[in-house]
Motif scaffolding. Structure first.
Motif, PDB file in Angstrom:
ATOM      1  N   THR A 178      13.658   2.959 135.996  1.00 52.74           N
ATOM      2  CA  THR A 178      12.381   3.672 135.897  1.00 52.74           C
ATOM      3  C   THR A 178      11.919   3.578 134.439  1.00 52.74           C
ATOM      4  O   THR A 178      12.665   3.106 133.583  1.00 52.74           O
ATOM      5  CB  THR A 178      12.546   5.169 136.244  1.00 52.74           C
ATOM      6  OG1 THR A 178      13.457   5.736 135.291  1.00 52.74           O
ATOM      7  CG2 THR A 178      13.053   5.401 137.643  1.00 52.74           C
TER       8      THR A 178
ATOM      9  N   LEU B  44       4.734  19.770 129.455  1.00 51.20           N
ATOM     10  CA  LEU B  44       5.669  20.877 129.690  1.00 51.20           C
ATOM     11  C   LEU B  44       6.298  21.388 128.390  1.00 51.20           C
ATOM     12  O   LEU B  44       6.980  22.410 128.395  1.00 51.20           O
ATOM     13  CB  LEU B  44       6.763  20.456 130.668  1.00 51.20           C
ATOM     14  CG  LEU B  44       6.331  20.234 132.117  1.00 51.20           C
ATOM     15  CD1 LEU B  44       7.519  19.842 132.973  1.00 51.20           C
ATOM     16  CD2 LEU B  44       5.695  21.488 132.691  1.00 51.20           C
TER      17      LEU B  44
ATOM     18  N   LYS C 150      21.356  17.197 129.330  1.00 51.00           N
ATOM     19  CA  LYS C 150      21.652  17.310 130.770  1.00 51.00           C
ATOM     20  C   LYS C 150      22.765  18.330 131.024  1.00 51.00           C
ATOM     21  O   LYS C 150      22.770  19.009 132.055  1.00 51.00           O
ATOM     22  CB  LYS C 150      22.034  15.946 131.356  1.00 51.00           C
ATOM     23  CG  LYS C 150      20.891  14.931 131.389  1.00 51.00           C
ATOM     24  CD  LYS C 150      19.712  15.391 132.238  1.00 51.00           C
ATOM     25  CE  LYS C 150      18.732  14.261 132.520  1.00 51.00           C
ATOM     26  NZ  LYS C 150      17.490  14.756 133.112  1.00 51.00           N
TER      27      LYS C 150
END
Ligand SMILES: NC(=O)c1ccc[n+]([C@@H]2O[C@H](COP(=O)([O-])OP(=O)(O)OC[C@H]3O[C@@H](n4cnc5c(N)ncnc54)[C@H](O)[C@@H]3O)[C@@H](O)[C@H]2O)c1
Length: 272
Positions: free
Chosen positions: A210, A82, A179
């Motif tokens: 994760t 991306l 963020k």
């Protein structure tokens, strides 16, 4: 279907019903393995009837994502970095040949150099800052723009964020700034796209173990801290993030856009 995780076989049956997502199709960015929040979002949507397309970042992840995509009978799995506009363009050109419209995007992608997720924020390099902001924030706008011609009847865009955008969290550093940009992007995109009946929202998830999370220095301590302090006295489960993605991608949230919803066992309400 069997997925393999570091040599351990993970058996999991998924059943699809014609539920909240019946007749809806969408593309998911950010599945790296069966622990990915994007995968939990995918399962929640699939089980309610959604059809899913996937992209993965690079060749190394192909063997991870293929069995997962097969489990949800995905007709579309493509590699896409991306960070590269030509690869995003190519994915949407191919997607248009598979489906004439889509209804949702799940964006669960972030990256910063490991050295920028330890030590002090003040030491962030220009290149590290640019990379983190590009991959973790700008890519939401990049994929949303290309999805517009396919969102013919409106749609939803859902991204994943973290509390480090709002308050200082040790070691989150440049990712907190990224963020914050992501959450602001959610509001600006929601404002731009509301008249097309496209809703844009973020889920601010509490810490979940994760691949990406393990790159943050002191992540295990973060899990212990949140468990002891959060109103629910536990950490959030990835499946709870998935259920919120289902709410945001489905008609249940038809009046909600530009919002960041905390799914963090209440941690973010605490002042002390
Ligand atoms: N795990 C947590 O504690 C937590 C909490 C809040 C928010 N989030 C956010 O959730 C999202 C998903 O992360 P995760 O925790 O599931 O980890 P993950 O490692 O499973 O997912 C991160 C994904 O980003 C992808 N990615 C990174 N750079 C990319 C690029 N250039 N092109 C394409 N894909 C790229 C990776 O391939 C991977 O699939 C991220 O935005 C993350 O910041 C995670």
């Amino acid at each position: 279907m069997t997925a393999v995780d570091g040599g351990t076989e993970v058996q999991e049956e998924l059943t699809q019903t014609q539920g909240l997502m019946a007749g809806k199709r969408g593309i998911v960015f950010g599945v790296a393995n069966e622990r990915s929040l994007a995968w939990y979002c995918s399962k929640a949507l699939y089980e309610q009837g959604a059809e899913l397309a996937f992209t993965y970042q690079g060749e190394a992840l192909e063997k991870r994502i293929m069995p997962l995509a097969a489990k949800v009978k995905s007709p579309f799995v493509e590699m896409c970095d991306l960070g590269k506009d030509d690869q995003i363009d190519a994915v949407f050109q191919k997607l248009e040949k598979t489906w004439d419209s889509i209804d949702f995007i799940i964006h669960a992608v972030a990256f910063a150099h490991k050295e920028d997720l330890e030590g002090h924020f003040v030491d962030t390099s220009r290149a590290g800052f640019a990379l983190a902001l590009d991959v973790s924030a700008y890519t939401l706008t990049a994929v949303t723009k290309r999805a517009l011609p396919l969102m013919k009847k409106g749609g939803t865009v859902t991204t994943l964020t973290y509390y480090g955008a709002e308050k200082v969290v040790p070691h989150y550093n440049v990712m907190g700034v990224a963020k914050a940009a992501l959450e602001a992007s959610v509001m600006y995109l929601a404002s731009d796209l509301g008249e097309k009946n496209i809703r844009v929202n973020a889920i601010s998830a509490g810490p979940v173990k994760t691949l990406a999370a393990m790159g943050i220095a002191g992540f295990r301590d973060m899990l212990k801290f949140v468990e002891s302090k959060a109103p629910l006295k536990r950490n959030v489960e990835a499946a709870e993030v998935g259920k919120t993605a289902l709410y945001l991608a489905s008609d249940l949230s038809s009046g909600v856009t530009g919002e960041t919803i905390h799914v963090d066992c209440g941690y973010s309400i605490l002042g002390m």
